[in-house]
Write a protein that holds these residues in place. Structure first.
Motif, PDB file in Angstrom:
ATOM      1  N   TRP B  14       9.430  -8.372   0.264  1.00 52.25           N
ATOM      2  CA  TRP B  14       8.338  -8.284   1.230  1.00 52.25           C
ATOM      3  C   TRP B  14       7.276  -9.347   0.967  1.00 52.25           C
ATOM      4  O   TRP B  14       6.808 -10.001   1.892  1.00 52.25           O
ATOM      5  N   LEU B  25       3.887  -6.603   9.453  1.00 54.99           N
ATOM      6  CA  LEU B  25       3.663  -5.303   8.817  1.00 54.99           C
ATOM      7  C   LEU B  25       2.744  -5.442   7.599  1.00 54.99           C
ATOM      8  O   LEU B  25       1.953  -4.535   7.300  1.00 54.99           O
ATOM      9  N   LEU B  26       2.848  -6.572   6.877  1.00 53.79           N
ATOM     10  CA  LEU B  26       1.897  -6.813   5.784  1.00 53.79           C
ATOM     11  C   LEU B  26       0.477  -6.838   6.342  1.00 53.79           C
ATOM     12  O   LEU B  26      -0.445  -6.243   5.782  1.00 53.79           O
ATOM     13  N   TYR B  27       0.320  -7.530   7.476  1.00 57.44           N
ATOM     14  CA  TYR B  27      -0.994  -7.575   8.127  1.00 57.44           C
ATOM     15  C   TYR B  27      -1.407  -6.174   8.586  1.00 57.44           C
ATOM     16  O   TYR B  27      -2.573  -5.797   8.504  1.00 57.44           O
ATOM     17  N   LEU B  28      -0.430  -5.405   9.084  1.00 57.25           N
ATOM     18  CA  LEU B  28      -0.764  -4.052   9.561  1.00 57.25           C
ATOM     19  C   LEU B  28      -1.386  -3.229   8.432  1.00 57.25           C
ATOM     20  O   LEU B  28      -2.423  -2.584   8.602  1.00 57.25           O
ATOM     21  N   ALA B  29      -0.751  -3.313   7.252  1.00 58.83           N
ATOM     22  CA  ALA B  29      -1.290  -2.574   6.109  1.00 58.83           C
ATOM     23  C   ALA B  29      -2.680  -3.104   5.758  1.00 58.83           C
ATOM     24  O   ALA B  29      -3.607  -2.322   5.505  1.00 58.83           O
ATOM     25  N   SER B  30      -2.860  -4.426   5.768  1.00 57.68           N
ATOM     26  CA  SER B  30      -4.138  -5.017   5.358  1.00 57.68           C
ATOM     27  C   SER B  30      -5.258  -4.658   6.327  1.00 57.68           C
ATOM     28  O   SER B  30      -6.331  -4.241   5.903  1.00 57.68           O
ATOM     29  N   THR B  32      -5.402  -2.255   8.410  1.00 59.57           N
ATOM     30  CA  THR B  32      -5.677  -0.820   8.396  1.00 59.57           C
ATOM     31  C   THR B  32      -6.614  -0.485   7.242  1.00 59.57           C
ATOM     32  O   THR B  32      -7.569   0.283   7.393  1.00 59.57           O
ATOM     33  N   LEU B  33      -6.355  -1.117   6.085  1.00 61.75           N
ATOM     34  CA  LEU B  33      -7.251  -0.927   4.936  1.00 61.75           C
ATOM     35  C   LEU B  33      -8.685  -1.336   5.307  1.00 61.75           C
ATOM     36  O   LEU B  33      -9.632  -0.574   5.082  1.00 61.75           O
ATOM     37  N   THR B 405       9.589   0.332  14.179  1.00 61.41           N
ATOM     38  CA  THR B 405      10.062   1.218  13.107  1.00 61.41           C
ATOM     39  C   THR B 405      11.375   1.905  13.442  1.00 61.41           C
ATOM     40  O   THR B 405      12.009   2.487  12.567  1.00 61.41           O
ATOM     41  N   ILE B 477       2.527   7.761   9.866  1.00 64.77           N
ATOM     42  CA  ILE B 477       3.187   7.783   8.554  1.00 64.77           C
ATOM     43  C   ILE B 477       4.295   8.842   8.554  1.00 64.77           C
ATOM     44  O   ILE B 477       5.408   8.601   8.099  1.00 64.77           O
TER      45      ILE B 477
END
Lengths: 308, 528
Positions: B14, B25-30, B32-33, B405, B477
């Protein structure tokens, strides 16, 4: 309960009804279009709801007339609003000729007002009703903004230059005054009150407990700083004569001409070489850092009184 | 079959991926944080404002709260959210490409973004910054004794991620379209991202330079903005808004792109006036560069400059209005379903309409003087950024979640979430319009008592809103493991992304698609 839930501010200046009329027109316009769009969405969503899982919408074609209509009609509406808004803005930006001038210095985190008669006040401003008042403003540190919601006016108060704000109060009373430009820790404490008084009450207030007028303080400074050794009341001095200077047109060494307004006087005290008067040597030292903004205002007010 | 999610395993697969979908998806996690970081600060702001005095926290703490709320939300959520997550994931798939033009640069963008984010987070945890997200000088450059340079450097660094993403999109859209995917067959989502990318590439360098100038004055005492050193404080505002007004369009144009897709898909018909909507995006991007002075009507600029900026601001409203009318007209004789993404699209159109119309108040010189720097502004831009950008983002996330997903989210919970967010949003921000015209200034830790009732309404709305956000967070989730299998096309939508499996293989398509139809060709489905 309703008294605790104000929905519309009091208006207490000549400009307030003009702003309110424009605002209420805009509220009506916004309501019309919001209800139109929301109504159409709800109507279409119900009228054309999907009735079978594989149902397909009917493609629409030939929308040029519609597209033109909903481009041009909004354009006409917004240009109309623009003209109206600009007219109100011009009225706000242009003070009448004969105004009562009051000076203010904003600093973290207080407002210091100075009246020409010598009254000084902090976070309070007394003004007469029914008379145009011009506030000449500067800041000693960061950007502030003088805002009186009841008058519907506000203007930034900048360090390093003068800005102005004018209003004519129409109702006596007590109105809130805010700093509207974020200026640091106690920004929300940089507030106060404007007291609008009957003219005779204002005169009585002005007379109370004053040691000397703003111009007389300026005159004393003028001597203390030895301005009077070069700026003589005749044309024989090493510096330009200051009598009748305010409001006149000055020929600069560069050949340009400027009107000697408050900003020009301030600049010429703090950085004399920036706009040197034609025919004079750059002899005058800078007073940047030697005098406070309040001192400068006193000097300016004094120079304004020098007439022959 | 191998899809992009299970093609390779392990953290390294990843963190070193070049697949645009994984980077998205990396951006999605970032983001969201950062959204929850910014949201936490908003909670503190609204809690403090529930009562008139500054009683919950000291004013200096409050000032840091609204500053960090703005910085986190604007620079690390609203600007990257739709382009870097949905745009990154979808643009190659929508145009029939295997990836973006520069996959390694795309990964580099994410690392640069994270580096910038870490700088700014570092500034937040080591004491915070209190200048407001606008960093006005000379307060920021000469007076504030908080971590201005660290926070600003984070924004400076993150700006490069934005520039590189924009560059990547422009080249991709020009060079990587599948055979037959002509410019006027592009989905409007792609058009809006093209317009957004132009702003990112042309505007972001200006904010980068501006931040460096602030840092230079702060760190080295150069006289740029502080009059005490011979600088000009208003110069900063010109430079700042030259980027930051177009940045509003970086935030909202992609959301408009999403809404065009949603309205077409859930009405099952082409977007009405496709070409007008496409060109409206470009018009907004171009005119948007010429309106920055409307932030400065009370900052001493000349009345004539103010008039020019006012009239240009009115002009930029016209293409936005055109879009709203076209979306509404698209519903006419559609086959409209009320799936969750469409609820968000309805919400977007309604709230963006209010946001846009109140923007007209602010473009109107005579009204702006009274309402600028008050809660009217706060309400207006939340209607645009929240009612617009976040509704678009959430709508898009729900629409493409099954594609990303392979799983469906629970529809009932999703509808409940959308409704909660819509109601909470309006209760939070509508009272602020009233507060603004009453004259309550923004950025006040303490306020006069007569404003309390409206502020309590706003804080109550924010509580509902906060709860509303947790609902999608939880079921998204949950759905990763327990959601129903979506299949390639759960909505019966057209568009290349729905012709490939969910989730798609790493190369997006088994073989390069050949495009023979315009976008949204639902009317051609029946005949086929």
């Amino acid at each position: 309960m309703l008294s605790e839930l104000p929905l519309f501010p009091v208006g207490a200046s000549t400009i307030a009804p003009q702003v309110d009329a424009l605002y209420l027109f805009m509220v009506g316009l916004a309501l019309f279009f919001s209800v139109l769009i929301a109504g159409l969405i709800v109507y279409f969503a119900i009228r054309y709801r999907r009735r079978a899982p594989d149902e397909i919408g009917v493609a629409a074609t030939g929308g040029l007339i519609l597209e033109t209509a909903w481009s041009v009609i909004p354009l006409v509406i917004v240009l109309f609003i623009f003209v109206w808004g600009a007219a109100v803005f011009f009225a706000m930006a242009r003070p009448p000729a004969d105004t009562l001038t009051i000076y203010v210095v904003g600093k973290q985190w207080m407002w210091k007002f100075q009246h020409a008669a010598g009254q000084q006040e902090i976070n309070e401003l007394h003004v007469p009703v029914g008379r145009p008042v011009k506030i000449l403003m500067t800041s000693q540190d960061v950007i502030h903004d003088l805002f009186v919601p009841a008058f519907r006016v506000k203007a930034d108060v900048l360090p390093g230059r003068y800005t102005t704000l004018w209003f004519e109060a129409t109702r006596t009373g007590q109105y809130r005054l805010f700093c509207a430009e974020y200026c640091g820790t106690k920004h929300s404490g940089m507030t106060g009150w404007v007291y609008v008084m009957e003219p005779h009450e204002y005169q009585a207030w002005l007379a109370g407990g004053v040691t000397g007028s703003l111009a007389s303080s300026g005159e004393k400074l003028f001597q203390d700083l030895a301005c009077n050794t070069c700026h003589l009341p005749d044309t024989q001095g090493r510096g330009p004569m200051l009598h009748n200077l305010f409001g006149s047109t000055v020929l600069l060494a560069t050949g340009e001409k400027v009107v000697a307004d408050e900003s020009y006087l301030r600049e010429s005290i703090l950085t004399p070489r920036a706009r040197l008067t034609a025919g004079f040597e750059p002899l005058m030292p800078t007073f940047q850092g030697l005098v406070s903004e309040e001192d400068v205002l006193q000097l300016v007010e004094y120079i304004k009184t020098l007439k022959k | 079959m191998k899809d992009y999610l299970n093609a390779t395993y392990g953290l390294k697969s990843w963190l070193l991926t070049r697949d645009h979908k994984r980077i998205a998806l990396l951006y999605l996690a970032s983001v969201t944080l950062f959204f929850f970081v910014g949201g936490a600060f908003a909670v503190m702001v609204r809690l403090e404002l529930a009562t008139p005095p500054a009683d919950l926290m000291q004013p200096e703490t409050y000032n840091k709260m609204f500053t960090m709320h703005g910085v986190a939300m604007v620079f690390f959520f609203l600007i990257p959210a739709i382009p870097a997550v949905l745009g990154n994931w979808l643009i190659p798939v929508m145009i029939g490409a295997r990836d973006l033009a520069f996959p390694k640069l795309n990964l580099a963008s994410w690392y640069i973004f994270m580096l910038g984010g870490l700088f700014t987070l570092w500034a937040m945890v080591t004491g915070g910054v209190d200048t407001g997200w606008t960093f006005y000088t000379p307060y920021s450059s000469a007076f504030s004794n908080t971590h201005v340079v660290t926070a600003a450097l984070g924004i400076f660094i993150a700006g490069f991620a934005s520039i590189l993403t924009g560059l990547n999109f422009i080249v991709t859209i020009h060079r990587m379209r599948a055979p037959g995917m002509t410019w006027f067959r592009l989905p409007l989502f792609v058009w809006s991202h093209y317009a957004t990318s132009l702003i990112m590439v042309l505007g972001t360098p200006v904010i980068a330079i501006t931040i460096l100038l602030v840092a230079a004055e702060r760190a080295f005492g150069l006289g740029l903005f502080d009059p005490a050193r011979g600088g000009d404080p208003v110069l900063f505002q010109h430079l700042f808004w030259f980027y930051s007004h177009p940045a509003v369009y970086i935030m909202v144009l992609p959301a408009m792109g999403v809404v065009s897709e949603l309205v077409a898909a859930f009405s099952r018909k082409p977007v009405f006036g496709y070409a007008f909507v496409a060109f409206a995006s470009l018009a907004i991007a171009v005119i948007g560069f010429l309106v920055w002075g409307h932030h400065m009507f009370v900052s001493s600029q000349s009345v004539y400059a103010a008039m020019i900026f006012s009239v240009l601001s009115f002009l930029v409203a016209v293409p936005s209005a055109v879009k709203v009318f076209n979306w509404t007209a698209t519903l006419y004789r559609g086959s409209i379903s009320y799936d969750t993404p469409m609820l968000y699209a309805f919400g977007f159109i309604g709230l963006f309409t209010i946001g846009g119309l109140t923007g007209l108040f602010l473009a109107t010189l005579g009204i702006d003087v009274h309402v600028t720097d008050t809660y009217f502004i706060v309400a207006h831009f939340h209607y645009i950024m929240f009612g617009g950008t976040i509704m678009g983002y959430l709508g898009g996330l729900h629409y493409w979640w099954p594609k990303m997903t392979g799983r469906l989210y629970p529809e009932g919970w999703a509808k409940l979430g959308a409704l909660t967010i819509f109601l909470g949003f309006n209760l939070t921000f509508f009272p602020q319009f009233v507060l603004g015209y009453l004259g309550m200034p923004r950025r006040y830790a303490a306020y006069p008592e007569e404003f309390q009732v409206l502020n309590v309404m706003s804080s109550a709305g924010a509580t509902i809103l906060g709860a509303g956000y947790l609902i999608p967070m939880i079921y998204f989730i949950w759905s990763l493991r327990y959601g129903r299998i979506a299949g390639p096309n759960p909505w019966g939508a057209v568009g290349l992304e729905w012709t490939t499996p969910s989730p798609p293989p790493t190369d997006n398509f088994e073989k390069t698609p050949i495009v023979t139809q315009p976008a949204y060709a639902y009317h051609l489905l029946e005949r086929a």
